[in-house]
Design an enzyme around this catalytic site. Structure first.
Site, PDB file in Angstrom:
ATOM      1  N   THR A 135      -7.442  -5.845  -4.436  1.00  0.00           N
ATOM      2  CA  THR A 135      -6.161  -5.214  -4.789  1.00  0.00           C
ATOM      3  C   THR A 135      -5.079  -6.253  -5.064  1.00  0.00           C
ATOM      4  O   THR A 135      -5.164  -7.389  -4.566  1.00  0.00           O
ATOM      5  CB  THR A 135      -5.722  -4.316  -3.609  1.00  0.00           C
ATOM      6  OG1 THR A 135      -4.379  -3.903  -3.801  1.00  0.00           O
ATOM      7  CG2 THR A 135      -5.765  -5.065  -2.279  1.00  0.00           C
ATOM      8  N   ASP A 136      -4.047  -5.837  -5.808  1.00  0.00           N
ATOM      9  CA  ASP A 136      -2.912  -6.753  -6.038  1.00  0.00           C
ATOM     10  C   ASP A 136      -2.092  -6.971  -4.766  1.00  0.00           C
ATOM     11  O   ASP A 136      -1.305  -7.917  -4.686  1.00  0.00           O
ATOM     12  CB  ASP A 136      -2.016  -6.232  -7.177  1.00  0.00           C
ATOM     13  CG  ASP A 136      -1.427  -4.845  -6.924  1.00  0.00           C
ATOM     14  OD1 ASP A 136      -1.684  -4.257  -5.857  1.00  0.00           O
ATOM     15  OD2 ASP A 136      -0.702  -4.350  -7.819  1.00  0.00           O
ATOM     16  N   GLU A 137      -2.293  -6.108  -3.750  1.00  0.00           N
ATOM     17  CA  GLU A 137      -1.457  -6.207  -2.543  1.00  0.00           C
ATOM     18  C   GLU A 137      -1.689  -7.502  -1.763  1.00  0.00           C
ATOM     19  O   GLU A 137      -0.863  -7.891  -0.946  1.00  0.00           O
ATOM     20  CB  GLU A 137      -1.681  -5.000  -1.619  1.00  0.00           C
ATOM     21  CG  GLU A 137      -1.371  -3.691  -2.307  1.00  0.00           C
ATOM     22  CD  GLU A 137      -1.080  -2.538  -1.361  1.00  0.00           C
ATOM     23  OE1 GLU A 137      -0.885  -2.770  -0.162  1.00  0.00           O
ATOM     24  OE2 GLU A 137      -1.044  -1.395  -1.845  1.00  0.00           O
ATOM     25  N   TYR A 184      -3.539  -3.435   5.973  1.00  0.00           N
ATOM     26  CA  TYR A 184      -4.486  -3.156   4.882  1.00  0.00           C
ATOM     27  C   TYR A 184      -4.655  -4.378   3.994  1.00  0.00           C
ATOM     28  O   TYR A 184      -5.773  -4.847   3.759  1.00  0.00           O
ATOM     29  CB  TYR A 184      -3.989  -1.958   4.044  1.00  0.00           C
ATOM     30  CG  TYR A 184      -4.662  -1.858   2.690  1.00  0.00           C
ATOM     31  CD1 TYR A 184      -6.012  -1.546   2.587  1.00  0.00           C
ATOM     32  CD2 TYR A 184      -3.952  -2.106   1.506  1.00  0.00           C
ATOM     33  CE1 TYR A 184      -6.638  -1.475   1.333  1.00  0.00           C
ATOM     34  CE2 TYR A 184      -4.558  -2.023   0.263  1.00  0.00           C
ATOM     35  CZ  TYR A 184      -5.899  -1.711   0.184  1.00  0.00           C
ATOM     36  OH  TYR A 184      -6.525  -1.648  -1.038  1.00  0.00           O
ATOM     37  N   LYS A 188      -7.924  -6.837   3.280  1.00  0.00           N
ATOM     38  CA  LYS A 188      -8.509  -7.061   1.941  1.00  0.00           C
ATOM     39  C   LYS A 188      -8.489  -8.556   1.599  1.00  0.00           C
ATOM     40  O   LYS A 188      -9.453  -9.087   1.035  1.00  0.00           O
ATOM     41  CB  LYS A 188      -7.742  -6.268   0.873  1.00  0.00           C
ATOM     42  CG  LYS A 188      -7.903  -4.767   0.932  1.00  0.00           C
ATOM     43  CD  LYS A 188      -9.317  -4.268   0.666  1.00  0.00           C
ATOM     44  CE  LYS A 188      -9.760  -4.454  -0.761  1.00  0.00           C
ATOM     45  NZ  LYS A 188     -11.092  -3.811  -1.009  1.00  0.00           N
TER      46      LYS A 188
END
Ligand code: NAD
Ligand code: DAU
Length: 378
Positions: A135-137, A184, A188
């Site tokens: 993810t970009d997060e 989260y 990741k």
């Protein structure tokens, strides 16, 4: 070439689109959907392809090393596309352990089982792929240098020439330093590091991609867009975190699935690719678009449900802005988003309104009974 591919998390939102695309597009591949069926996994997402001869569903926890190794040996698996994860930021704030277990230990367990199996073969890693969906997060949050928006130097859809506003000058690049903030995104980020470590240490042919926010059919209604569509339909309050000023970069889920297909087949081993459509929206603006679209499609007066907007306490550690620069993927592999946002959101709202039974099953937990009926005694 015939291949046997395990897609983890295939009963979830993005995974179900990836499974459908691979099963339909590659009839000579064997596609194994491996999913634990947590609250987010729903086999009804795949009812249209579940009887195809090249498809198999296996209910399994990605943390179960022995079971996964046995599956790899039994099926001679040569490709893994790994999407299974705990994916909701709000849940990670309440229960970070589950995120560390699934996202970190689960990914490590898959990597180690793949290593043991592939290294036991005469050809070893030749023709193999471990493709990890991230993810970009993991990159953290970007500044809102231009809260009013400046013209982005990019197009949302190259062929249309349309432009969309960007809320700052900076974008996430593949080289941007990891700086996760939520449990989260920390989980990741950790799993991404393990994947790259397996390439660097053992020579496993890995690929990592980092994608922006997805929207489209089959998304679990705890996430902004399906939750709000369902609430507007039922005229329930719409809980907007903080002032609704946070910016997310939205991509239609089928465009993500096509990118995964492209990268799985043509991406370069050990590379990272960002996936996104240069499509930034402030939450409050996207919410207004969703309200107007639902109202119009339900035959209500456009905007009459705007007063459902309810500002609530902000999410803890709420990242301000995400914006993905996906030019590497566009340049090197020729992928580009196929849909304009206006078209994608109309399609999405229409899908949820037309599939009220799907939404009702989810909100009542009936999809667990679907599994019992369809698969348990096979
Ligand atoms: P989702 O929550 O809709 O689906 C997750 C799936 O994984 C479910 O089917 C669930 O049953 C399964 N799963 C969870 N724990 C498992 C376990 N221990 N063993 C086996 N299966 C398990 O998630 P999603 O939104 O489809 O996201 C899929 C992947 O894409 C995730 O890795 C996520 O981090 C990543 N991603 C999501 C987005 C997005 O906008 N949704 C954007 C970029 C990246
Ligand atoms: O950027 C990619 C990520 O996008 C993925 O890695 C995650 O798996 C996915 O869940 C998504 O994360 P977000 O936190 O951005 O998505 P969510 O739909 O939860 O929230 C979108 C924005 O809307 C965010 O700024 C929080 C806000 N929000 C969300 C909900 C659920 C609200 O204001 N109210 C809400 O009720």
């Amino acid at each position: 070439m015939k291949r046997t591919i395990v897609i983890t998390g295939g009963a979830g939102f993005i995974g179900s689109h990836v499974v459908r695309l691979f099963v339909n597009q590659y009839p000579d591949y064997r596609i194994i959907n491996l999913d634990k069926l947590t609250y987010a996994g729903n086999l009804a997402n795949l009812s249209d392809i579940e009887h195809k001869p090249n498809y198999r569903f296996v209910r399994m926890d990605i943390c179960d090393f022995d079971a996964f190794l046995a599956l790899m040996q039994e099926e001679h698996v040569d490709g893994i596309i790994h999407l299974a994860a705990e994916s909701h930021v709000d849940r990670s704030i309440k229960d970070p352990f589950t995120f560390a277990r699934t996202n970190v230990m689960g990914t490590l367990s898959l990597l180690q089982a793949a290593k043991v199996y592939w290294e036991s073969l005469p050809e070893k890693y030749e023709g193999k792929r471990f493709y990890h969906i991230s993810t970009d997060e993991v990159y953290g949050a970007l500044e809102m240098t231009h809260p009013e928006g400046i013209p982005a130097p990019f197009t949302t859809q190259a062929s249309s020439g349309a432009k969309h506003e960007a809320y700052g000058e900076e974008f996430f690049l593949e080289t941007t330093k990891y700086n996760p903030h939520s449990p989260y995104s920390a989980s990741k980020a950790s799993s991404d590091h393990f994947v790259r470590a397996f390439h660097d240490t053992y020579g496993m042919p890995t690929i990592v991609t980092n994608c922006s926010n997805n929207y489209g059919p089959y998304q679990f209604p705890e996430k902004l867009i399906p939750l709000f569509i369902n609430n507007i339909r039922q005229r329930k309050p719409l809980p907007v975190y903080g002032k609704g000023e946070n910016v997310r970069d939205w991509l239609y889920v089928e465009d993500h699935a096509r990118a995964i297909d492209t990268i799985f087949h043509r991406g370069t081993v050990a590379e990272t690719y960002n996936i996104g459509g240069f499509n930034e929206w402030k939450n409050i603006d996207i919410i207004k678009v969703v309200i107007n679209t639902v109202d119009r499609l339900l035959g209500r007066k456009e905007g009459e449900d705007l007063d459902l907007i309810t500002f609530v306490t902000d999410r803890l550690g709420h990242d301000m802005r995400y914006a993905i620069d996906s030019r590497k993927l566009q340049r090197e592999l020729g992928w580009e988003p196929s849909l304009q946002f206006e078209e994608g959101i109309e399609k999405t709202v229409r899908w949820y309104l037309d599939h009220q039974d799907w939404m009702d099953n989810i909100t009542s937990g009936d999809y667990e009974r679907y599994y019992d009926d369809m698969y348990k005694n096979r």
